[in-house]
Write a protein that holds these residues in place. Sequence first.
Motif, short mmCIF file in Angstrom:
data_model
loop_
_atom_site.label_atom_id
_atom_site.label_comp_id
_atom_site.label_asym_id
_atom_site.label_seq_id
_atom_site.Cartn_x
_atom_site.Cartn_y
_atom_site.Cartn_z
N SER A 143 0.81 -1.21 0.00
CA SER A 143 0.00 0.00 0.00
C SER A 143 0.85 1.27 0.00
O SER A 143 0.64 2.16 -0.82
CB SER A 143 -0.93 0.00 1.22
N TRP A 144 1.79 1.37 0.93
CA TRP A 144 2.58 2.60 1.10
C TRP A 144 4.01 2.49 0.62
O TRP A 144 4.73 3.48 0.61
CB TRP A 144 2.60 3.00 2.57
N GLY A 145 4.47 1.31 0.28
CA GLY A 145 5.85 1.12 -0.13
C GLY A 145 6.75 0.84 1.06
O GLY A 145 6.29 0.77 2.20
N ARG A 146 8.02 0.68 0.79
CA ARG A 146 8.98 0.42 1.87
C ARG A 146 9.17 1.69 2.71
O ARG A 146 9.19 2.80 2.18
CB ARG A 146 10.32 -0.01 1.28
N PRO A 147 9.29 1.53 4.01
CA PRO A 147 9.46 2.71 4.87
C PRO A 147 10.83 3.35 4.68
O PRO A 147 11.80 2.69 4.29
CB PRO A 147 9.32 2.14 6.28
N VAL A 148 10.91 4.63 4.97
CA VAL A 148 12.18 5.36 4.92
C VAL A 148 13.09 4.87 6.04
O VAL A 148 14.30 4.74 5.87
CB VAL A 148 11.93 6.89 5.05
N ALA A 149 12.49 4.58 7.19
CA ALA A 149 13.25 4.10 8.35
C ALA A 149 12.35 3.18 9.18
O ALA A 149 11.12 3.23 9.07
CB ALA A 149 13.72 5.28 9.20
#
Length: 106
Positions: free
Chosen positions: A59-65
């Motif tokens: 849904s949102w993609g891989r997190p930045v961190a």
Amino acid sequence: MGYVLIIVAVIGFVVAIKIYLDTKRRERLMAKYGDVRVVDDIMNAKVWQGMSEEQLIESWGRPVAKDHKIFKTKVSETFKYNMTGKNRFGSRVKLENGIVVGWEQK
């Protein structure tokens, strides 16, 4: 006049590619999850309690961190999105044992 036709053709081509890619993505998600509601929510970039880590990434993609803590009975993670400054994020999603339990958006 020729430039207008070229611009219209390019825009039409880009729109056609987007529609094609969205259709292929929807087909892949339906094959994977088999639930129209889940697929619609993922396609609309929604987050809900009880969604899996894999669905969140779809849904949102891989997190930045990411932050994670390991306890005796659970693994707690925070996925961070939309970096706004040094160690500042617009969105955070909390997971326990790979399942979304909450989130906040600023």
